[in-house]
Write an enzyme that holds these catalytic residues in place. Structure first.
Site, PDB file in Angstrom:
ATOM      1  N   HIS A 132      32.415  47.950  37.651  1.00  0.00           N
ATOM      2  CA  HIS A 132      31.603  47.193  36.686  1.00  0.00           C
ATOM      3  C   HIS A 132      30.200  46.876  37.221  1.00  0.00           C
ATOM      4  O   HIS A 132      29.328  46.484  36.464  1.00  0.00           O
ATOM      5  CB  HIS A 132      32.333  45.912  36.257  1.00  0.00           C
ATOM      6  CG  HIS A 132      32.368  44.811  37.268  1.00  0.00           C
ATOM      7  ND1 HIS A 132      33.481  44.538  38.036  1.00  0.00           N
ATOM      8  CD2 HIS A 132      31.438  43.900  37.644  1.00  0.00           C
ATOM      9  CE1 HIS A 132      33.234  43.513  38.820  1.00  0.00           C
ATOM     10  NE2 HIS A 132      31.994  43.095  38.602  1.00  0.00           N
ATOM     11  N   ASP A 162      38.831  49.351  38.880  1.00  0.00           N
ATOM     12  CA  ASP A 162      37.492  48.759  38.951  1.00  0.00           C
ATOM     13  C   ASP A 162      36.830  49.062  40.287  1.00  0.00           C
ATOM     14  O   ASP A 162      36.148  48.216  40.870  1.00  0.00           O
ATOM     15  CB  ASP A 162      37.543  47.248  38.710  1.00  0.00           C
ATOM     16  CG  ASP A 162      36.151  46.663  38.449  1.00  0.00           C
ATOM     17  OD1 ASP A 162      35.273  47.415  37.980  1.00  0.00           O
ATOM     18  OD2 ASP A 162      35.931  45.470  38.738  1.00  0.00           O
ATOM     19  N   GLY A 239      27.507  38.436  41.674  1.00  0.00           N
ATOM     20  CA  GLY A 239      26.698  39.120  42.678  1.00  0.00           C
ATOM     21  C   GLY A 239      27.527  39.514  43.888  1.00  0.00           C
ATOM     22  O   GLY A 239      27.186  40.440  44.618  1.00  0.00           O
ATOM     23  N   ASN A 240      28.659  38.802  44.113  1.00  0.00           N
ATOM     24  CA  ASN A 240      29.580  39.150  45.195  1.00  0.00           C
ATOM     25  C   ASN A 240      30.455  40.344  44.835  1.00  0.00           C
ATOM     26  O   ASN A 240      31.132  40.906  45.702  1.00  0.00           O
ATOM     27  CB  ASN A 240      30.496  37.974  45.541  1.00  0.00           C
ATOM     28  CG  ASN A 240      29.884  37.012  46.539  1.00  0.00           C
ATOM     29  OD1 ASN A 240      29.630  35.860  46.212  1.00  0.00           O
ATOM     30  ND2 ASN A 240      29.639  37.488  47.752  1.00  0.00           N
ATOM     31  N   SER A 241      30.490  40.713  43.554  1.00  0.00           N
ATOM     32  CA  SER A 241      31.352  41.818  43.118  1.00  0.00           C
ATOM     33  C   SER A 241      31.080  43.075  43.925  1.00  0.00           C
ATOM     34  O   SER A 241      29.932  43.493  44.081  1.00  0.00           O
ATOM     35  CB  SER A 241      31.129  42.107  41.637  1.00  0.00           C
ATOM     36  OG  SER A 241      31.600  41.062  40.827  1.00  0.00           O
ATOM     37  N   LEU A 296      55.715  57.274  35.717  1.00  0.00           N
ATOM     38  CA  LEU A 296      57.165  57.136  35.603  1.00  0.00           C
ATOM     39  C   LEU A 296      57.622  57.329  34.166  1.00  0.00           C
ATOM     40  O   LEU A 296      58.638  57.957  33.902  1.00  0.00           O
ATOM     41  CB  LEU A 296      57.601  55.765  36.127  1.00  0.00           C
ATOM     42  CG  LEU A 296      59.093  55.458  36.116  1.00  0.00           C
ATOM     43  CD1 LEU A 296      59.853  56.456  36.993  1.00  0.00           C
ATOM     44  CD2 LEU A 296      59.350  54.038  36.611  1.00  0.00           C
ATOM     45  N   GLY A 297      56.848  56.769  33.206  1.00  0.00           N
ATOM     46  CA  GLY A 297      57.182  56.967  31.798  1.00  0.00           C
ATOM     47  C   GLY A 297      58.024  55.869  31.200  1.00  0.00           C
ATOM     48  O   GLY A 297      58.949  56.133  30.420  1.00  0.00           O
TER      49      GLY A 297
END
Length: 515
Positions: A132, A162, A239-241, A296-297
């Protein structure tokens, strides 16, 4: 004796008495002062012991050592995206204010800026950040610890986790961090969070905290499929992302990705993507530019508290709600209502955990799945070879069991449950299609066993009781009559969901004692 002599004697006696009293009061006053001084001394807070001071200094030295070693590998990421104003329109168009706000709408582009963090994981300039942070960006600039800036290339991104991998070209190698081991991450251990919170002027900020919890589930971002996070109280802010979460051994244990907040800022609850997910995802992106995930389904769902007790499983175990035709789960013999308790020996403590335990493996990997079959039998462990998600989903479809109609009964007194046959009128009222058979739950008493423990709701359709197919209330009554007081029996239920479909799940009820 003369008068003068008597006066002299009296004066002498008076002086002597005053002297004695003075000595007494001075002595008493000294005792009081000594007592006060002693009391104050006893009340004074004792200074830390030498051992305590040394321990604190030692911890501080550890923080300092890790910060000095890791900061050169931490970067700030500035993103820019050019937005087309014409797509935004002018809210004042067609009004007298249109000419007063010429900047609204029009064809002039608008530049949107973003800020994030990242960390090098290879000496050749490969670095990790959040998807992101870079999503939709037209330009990405990476600022290093020494202040130098480089344009970054996107190697690949994975919205499911992510995570994204960038690369910058350098003439020399860069400092980088190594991966830690997921098994070594413990609740209560110290960790440091690195990044650029709130402003580009706050690059390479280091905060300290502990691992508050592991395996936190619940989607923090609806775009993500990952629902398994490390929780920490090390301060994380916008901002730490994409920044690194590091243990005191200087190893990467997670990538900071989100916070839980009611204010928009840090409130003591931050989340990081665990290192095993990071390593698996990032290494695949670097190798091939994409991520393959084992399949796996099945569709997992929760178990009711009564079913958990009946099967003696963890309340967070995962009940199979759907099985995809042709998927590995179908080939392995899994059925709707089976309850998965562990994957490769890791206990399942939330249904969402299944997505992480399976999705973090690759197609062709073999996993061992422990489960309780839907007939309530003994636990079994089977080995399943995972398939390719995209290939199987292209052809697969969910399978659901079904089971035929006349009478009425009232289970209100025993279970807090009212059942009716599926008459034509009830089918219309509850929008139940002809192919769905069973007995209809028309009422559930609040706080009753059926509501509280079995999680039954009005509109549910019971298709099986005590492992026997049910199509009329009379059949349900016969089954219920055969149950011994105090015994628990299983129910298979179909619940209507959006689009006219039904979700099948298992639950359990206990027949009350006759007393």
């Amino acid at each position: 004796m003369s008068t003068r002599t008597r006066r002299t004697a009296s004066l002498f006696a008076l002086v002597l008495a005053a002297f004695v009293c003075g000595v007494f009061f001075v002595s008493a006053g000294g005792d009081v002062l000594n007592a006060v001084t002693s009391s104050e001394a006893e009340a004074q807070v004792a200074p830390p012991t030498t051992a305590a001071i040394e321990a604190a200094n030692s911890l501080g030295d550890a923080f300092q050592t890790v910060a000095e070693a890791i900061n050169p590998a931490v970067v700030q990421i500035a993103s820019e995206r050019v937005a087309d104003r014409s797509s935004m329109g002018n809210p004042f168009e067609g009004t007298p204010f249109e000419r007063m706000f010429p900047g609204q709408g029009g064809d002039a582009p608008r530049v949107q800026s973003g800020l994030g963090s990242g960390v090098f994981i290879r000496a050749d300039g490969h670095l990790i950040t959040n998807n992101h942070v870079i999503e939709g960006a037209d330009e990405l600039t990476v600022r290093l610890f020494d202040g130098s800036e480089y344009e970054a290339e996107v190697v690949g991104a994975d919205p499911f986790s992510d995570l994204a991998v960038l690369k910058i070209d350098l003439d020399e190698s860069v400092p980088f961090v190594g991966y830690g081991d997921r098994k070594d991450i413990k609740v209560g251990q110290w960790v440091l969070a690195f990044g650029s919170p709130l402003s580009e002027n706050l690059s390479n900020t280091v905060t300290a905290g502990i691992v508050s919890a592991l395996g936190r589930t619940g989607q923090l971002d609806p775009r993500m499929g990952l629902t398994d996070f490390i929780q920490t109280d090390a301060a994380i802010n916008p901002g730490n992302s994409g920044g690194a979460l590091i243990n005191l051994g200087g190893e990467l244990v997670g990538i900071n990705t989100a916070i839980a907040t009611r204010t928009g800022g840090f409130q003591g609850i931050g989340f990081a993507i665990p290192v095993d997910v990071v390593e698996n995802t990032v290494e695949q992106i670097i190798e091939s530019g994409e991520v393959e995930r084992g399949f796996l389904g099945i569709s997992p769902g929760p178990v009711s508290s009564s079913l958990a007790r009946a099967l003696d499983v963890h309340p967070g175990a995962a009940q199979i709600l759907q099985v995809t035709d042709g998927a590995p789960a179908s080939a392995a013999g899994f059925e709707v209502g089976d309850v998965i308790t562990a994957v490769d020996g890791t206990e399942v403590r939330a249904p969402e955990q299944i997505f992480n335990l399976i999705g973090n493996r690759r197609p062709g990997d073999e996993v061992e799945i422990t489960y309780v079959p839907n007939d309530g039998g003994d636990r079994r462990t089977v080995s399943v070879t995972l398939g390719d998600r995209d290939a199987l989903l292209a052809d697969g479809g969910p399978t659901r069991p079904s089971p035929e109609k006349d009478d009425k009964m009232d289970m209100e007194d025993d279970l807090g449950l009212s059942l009716n046959n599926l008459t034509q009128r009830l089918r219309v009222d509850f929008e139940v299609p002809p192919e769905v058979e069973g007995v209809l739950v028309t009422n559930v008493t609040p706080l009753s066993q059926a509501a509280r423990d079995a999680d039954l709701q009005r509109g549910d359709i019971i298709v099986e009781a005590n492992r026997q197919p049910i199509s009329t209330t009379g059949e349900f009554e016969n089954v219920y009559g055969s149950i011994e007081a105090g015994d628990t029996f299983l129910l298979q239920v179909q619940r209507p969901v959006r689009g006219g479909d039904f979700r099948t799940f298992m639950t359990a009820l206990t027949k009350p004692d006759a007393s």
